[in-house]
Scaffold this active site. Structure first.
Site, PDB file in Angstrom:
ATOM      1  N   SER A 545       0.848  -1.187   0.000  1.00 33.25           N
ATOM      2  CA  SER A 545       0.000   0.000   0.000  1.00 33.25           C
ATOM      3  C   SER A 545       0.887   1.242   0.000  1.00 33.25           C
ATOM      4  CB  SER A 545      -0.953  -0.041   1.197  1.00 33.25           C
ATOM      5  OG  SER A 545      -1.962   0.913   1.074  1.00 33.25           O
ATOM      6  N   HIS A 661      -8.030  -5.077  -0.781  1.00 30.33           N
ATOM      7  CA  HIS A 661      -6.735  -4.481  -0.471  1.00 30.33           C
ATOM      8  C   HIS A 661      -5.809  -5.436   0.281  1.00 30.33           C
ATOM      9  CE1 HIS A 661      -4.011  -1.196  -0.405  1.00 30.33           C
ATOM     10  NE2 HIS A 661      -4.039  -1.013   0.897  1.00 30.33           N
TER      11      HIS A 661
END
Length: 692
Positions: A545, A661
Site C-alpha cells: 500500500s 486491499h
C-alpha cells in the site's frame, strides 16, 4: 507467450502514458496481459521444490485449532468469526464466557458464509457486522462479493439465525450504515449520480425508517463533492444517547456536529484535524497540532477532556489527560463504563495506564506489566461494566489474551496463542540510526542467536512510513517458516510518516517532505550493511500500500542498495493516483498532482515516472488484486508493463482476483501469497547460501 507489443492501447490513452489501457480493470486486453504475467511469475517462483512445503506450512499455521478465537461480547454471548480448512470463508459463531474459558469451547454456529455462498452461487467474503444494543438480536452483516470495500448490508436476526426478509438491506456499494434504534438507521451510500465524492465515498447521509423504501430515506447531512465523505452515527451509551453528523474534509480533517432531536446541527468547535470522541459526560480531544485556548497552549499529541454539555455551551475549561514528551506518545485510548485505558508508546514499546474521573481531576494508575520489546493493548468489553480484555505479544512471543476488571485486582489469562516456531533460536534487538538530517530512527531486528556478522545474511527490511500508522512488535507466526526458519534476518523500520512518536513523526514526511521517509529507510538499510548484518546483494525491501510506494522509490532511487524488492498493492503512478479508486482521499498525505506546483515535488517520488531504460534494477515482484477498490491494481500493472517494455526482464507481476486491499480472500490465498513472496525473496537474495 504474447508480447506487450501485440496489445493495442485504448483509444483514449493519454499522451505519454501508453499503458493507460491497463486501467480498464476487467477489459479483455488487460486481463489477457494479467494472465500472461501471472503465468510467467508462477513458472519462475511457484514450481520449485520448496514451494509446496512452504505453502503447506503456512496453511497449517493459519488453520491451527489452537489459535485464539477472538471474541466480541454482545449481550450475554461472546461472538467469534472463525475460518479454517473446513470453513475457508468462515463461520459466525457464539458461546458463553464459561465455555470460552475452556481449552475447547462448544460453539453454536450463527451464520455459515461458505454455505451461504453455495446457496446463492456467490463467493461471499464476510466484512464484519454491527449489532443493535441492548438486546443484540438484530445485526447488520456486511458481505463483499470479492473482498473489496464495496459491500452489501443485510439485516440478520441473531436469535432466529436468518436474514430479515424485509429488513434494512442495502445493495452493493461503498456504504456506511449504523443503528439508531430497532426501526431506524443512519445510512450513507450511493444514491445515484452526484451522490458520491471525488474519492468515491458517499457524500449524503440519511435517516432510514423500517418499512419504507430506501428511496424515501430522509437527508440529515450533505458533504461537498470534493470532501472525502460524510458520516452519521448514534452513540447508544445509556443516559448519554446522542446523534452525530459531519463531513470528512480530507483524510485528517473533519467537521463534527451534534444532531438534535429537531435536526439542528450544533458545531463541536475543536480543531478540524483533532480526533474527537465522547465518554459518557466527557468530550475527549486528541490533538494533531498545537491548540491555543484562552491563552494556554496545548501541544500536538495531547489528550484533553471537557464536560461535553459545558463545552457546547461555550465553556473552554480543559483537563489534560496525556502530554507527550521526548520518545513518549499516545498510541490510542479505550473505554470501559467508568474508566479510560491509555495505550502509550515509549521508543515504540507500549504500556498501559488507567484514568478514572474523580471530581475535578483524573486518577491515574498503571495496568499490566511492562515487557521489553513487546506490545500491550487493552479494550473495554462492553459499555455496562469495567471488564476489559488485554493482549500481550512480541515478535517471538505468541499473543496471550487476558480478562480483567478495573474495579478488581486479579487478571485472568483466558487464552494463549500457540508457538508456531522455536523462539529460543532467535533474538530480538532494537537499534537506532541517524537519518540524513540527523534524526534518530529506530528499527527492530529479529535474527538467529548465532548470527554471523559477515555481510552475507539474507535480510528482509520491511517498512510503511505513512498515515500515522505505527509498526509495533507483533508475533511473526506464519511469517517465520517463510523467512526466519529459512535462515533469513527480519527487520522492521520505524520511519517517519508513521505514528511511532506522535503527530510530529507523521507530519515530518507529508507531501513535499515525503523524501524523509525514504531517507530514513535508506539509513536503516545502510546501517544493516555497516553492521555487517548483510550487504546490498543480500538485502531485500518489502512494503504494501503506502509501503508499496516506499519500496517503489527504493527501486527507482536506490536500485544499487537492494538485492530485490517486493512491492504489494502499491501506489506507483502518482500523477494519476487521484483518478484511480479511492486515491483522491489521500491528497492530504501526498499532495495534489493536478496543481503544477505540487506535481513538481510529487513527480520526484512517483516511481512510474522515474523508471529509466538504462538503469540496472534489482529483481522486483509486484503483487496486487483485481478486486482492490482502495488502491487500484492499475498502479502495479502499469509499473510492471513499463519496466518490461524497457527491457527489465527481472520485473515480475502477480494479480490475485479476490481479497480487495488485503489481496487474499481466505487462508488458502494468504498461504499462496506468503509462499510466492518467500520463494521470490530467497531466490533473489540467497545466491550461494544453503537452506537452514
Amino acid at each position: 507467450m504474447t508480447s506487450l507489443s501485440n496489445f493495442t492501447p485504448a483509444p483514449n490513452a493519454a499522451a505519454g502514458d501508453e499503458f493507460l489501457w491497463l486501467e480498464d480493470l476487467r477489459g479483455e486486453a488487460a486481463l489477457r496481459w494479467v494472465a500472461q504475467e501471472n503465468q510467467r511469475t508462477l513458472a519462475r517462483y511457484a514450481q520449485g521444490p520448496h514451494f509446496p512445503g512452504l505453502e503447506r506450512q503456512v496453511m497449517d499455521i493459519l488453520n491451527k485449532d489452537t489459535r485464539i478465537p477472538w471474541v466480541s461480547k454482545l449481550g450475554g454471548d461472546y461472538y467469534n468469526f472463525w475460518q479454517d480448512q473446513a470453513n475457508p470463508r468462515g463461520l459466525l459463531r457464539r458461546t458463553t464466557l464459561q465455555e470460552y474459558r475452556k481449552a475447547e469451547p462448544v460453539w453454536e454456529t450463527v451464520l455459515d458464509i461458505d454455505a451461504l455462498g453455495k446457496e446463492e452461487g456467490r463467493e461471499w467474503v464476510y466484512r464484519g457486522s454491527q449489532s443493535l444494543a441492548p438486546a443484540y438480536r438484530y445485526s447488520l452483516i456486511a458481505l463483499s462479493p470479492d473482498g473489496g470495500d464495496a459491500v452489501e448490508f443485510r439485516e440478520f436476526d441473531l436469535i432466529a439465525k436468518r436474514f430479515v426478509k424485509e429488513g434494512f438491506n442495502v445493495p452493493l456499494a461503498k456504504s456506511d450504515v449504523s443503528w439508531i434504534d430497532k426501526d431506524t438507521v443512519f445510512i450513507a451510500t450511493d444514491w445515484g449520480p452526484g451522490s458520491m465524492t471525488q474519492s468515491g465515498y458517499p457524500r449524503i447521509a440519511k435517516r432510514w425508517r423500517r418499512g419504507t423504501p430506501l428511496s424515501a430515506a430522509e437527508t440529515v447531512f450533505e458533504a461537498r463533492p470534493k470532501d472525502l465523505g460524510v458520516f452519521a452515527y448514534h452513540d447508544r451509551t445509556p443516559g448519554f444517547e446522542r446523534d452525530y453528523v459531519g463531513r470528512s474534509l480530507d483524510f485528517y480533517r473533519r467537521d463534527n456536529y451534534l444532531l438534535t432531536a429537531h435536526n439542528q446541527q450544533i458545531n463541536i468547535a475543536i480543531p478540524s484535524d483533532a480526533e474527537f470522541s465522547t465518554h459518557r459526560e466527557w468530550l475527549l480531544i486528541k490533538l494533531s497540532r498545537a491548540w491555543v485556548v484562552n491563552g494556554k497552549r496545548y501541544p500536538a499529541g495531547a489528550l484533553l477532556a471537557a464536560n461535553f454539555d459545558d463545552f457546547l455551551a461555550g465553556d473552554r475549561r480543559l483537563q489534560v489527560l496525556f502530554t507527550p514528551h521526548g520518545q513518549r506518545a499516545l498510541s490510542d485510548y479505550e473505554r470501559t463504563r467508568d474508566h479510560l485505558i491509555l495505550i502509550i508508546m515509549e521508543n515504540v514499546v507500549s504500556h498501559l495506564e488507567v484514568l478514572t474521573p474523580r471530581c475535578d481531576s483524573w486518577q491515574r494508575q498503571s495496568l499490566g506489566n511492562r515487557s521489553m520489546l513487546s506490545t500491550l493493548s487493552a479494550e473495554g468489553i462492553d459499555e455496562e461494566s469495567n471488564n476489559y480484555f488485554m493482549t500481550v505479544e512480541g515478535f517471538l512471543q505468541p499473543t496471550s489474551l487476558h480478562l480483567g476488571n478495573l474495579d478488581g485486582d486479579g487478571v485472568e489469562r483466558l487464552k494463549q496463542g500457540p508457538h508456531d516456531f522455536d523462539p529460543d533460536r532467535y533474538r530480538v534487538s532494537q537499534h537506532f540510526v541517524r537519518s540524513k538530517d540527523g534524526t534518530s530512527i529506530p528499527y527492530f531486528q529479529i535474527a538467529a542467536k548465532d548470527l554471523q556478522l559477515n555481510g552475507s545474511n539474507p535480510t528482509l527490511l520491511y517498512g510503511y512510513g505513512g498515515f500515522d500508522v505505527s509498526l509495533l512488535p507483533h508475533y511473526l507466526g506464519s511469517d517465520a517458516p517463510c523467512w526466519l526458519e529459512r535462515g533469513g534476518v527480519y527487520v522492521v523500520a520505524n520511519i517517519r510518516g508513521g505514528g511511532e512518536y506522535g503527530p510530529a513523526w507523521h507530519q515530518a514526511a507529508l507531501k513535499q517532505d515525503r523524501h524523509r521517509a525514504f531517507e530514513d529507510f535508506v539509513a536503516v538499510a545502510k546501517d544493516l550493511i555497516a553492521r555487517k548484518v548483510t550487504s546490498s546483494p543480500h538485502l531485500g525491501a518489502r512494503g504494501g500500500s503506502n509501503g508499496g510506494l516506499l519500496v517503489g522509490n527504493m527501486l527507482t532511487q536506490y536500485p544499487q542498495l537492494f538485492g530485490c524488492i517486493v512491492c504489494e498493492v502499491p501506489l506507483l503512478d502518482m500523477q494519476r493516483y487521484t483518478s484511480l479508486s479511492a486515491g483522491a482521499s489521500w491528497i492530504a498525505e501526498y499532495g495534489d498532482p493536478d496543481d503544477p506546483a505540487q506535481w513538481h515535488y510529487i513527480k520526484a517520488f512517483s516511481p512510474y515516472h522515474n523508471i529509466k531504460a538504462q538503469t540496472a534494477y534489482p529483481p522486483v515482484l509486484f503483487y496486487t488484486a483485481t478486486s482492490d477498490d482502495r488502491v487500484n491494481p492499475a498502479h502495479a500493472r502499469k509499473m510492471a508493463a513499463r519496466m518490461r517494455q524497457m527491457g527489465h526482464q527481472q520485473a515480475y507481476f502477480y494479480e490475485n482476483t479476490e481479497g480487495g486491499h488485503s489481496a487474499a480472500a481466505d487462508k488458502r490465498q494468504a498461504a499462496f501469497h506468503s509462499a510466492l513472496v518467500s520463494e521470490f525473496l530467497w531466490s533473489s537474495l540467497n545466491r550461494g547460501t544453503p537452506e537452514a
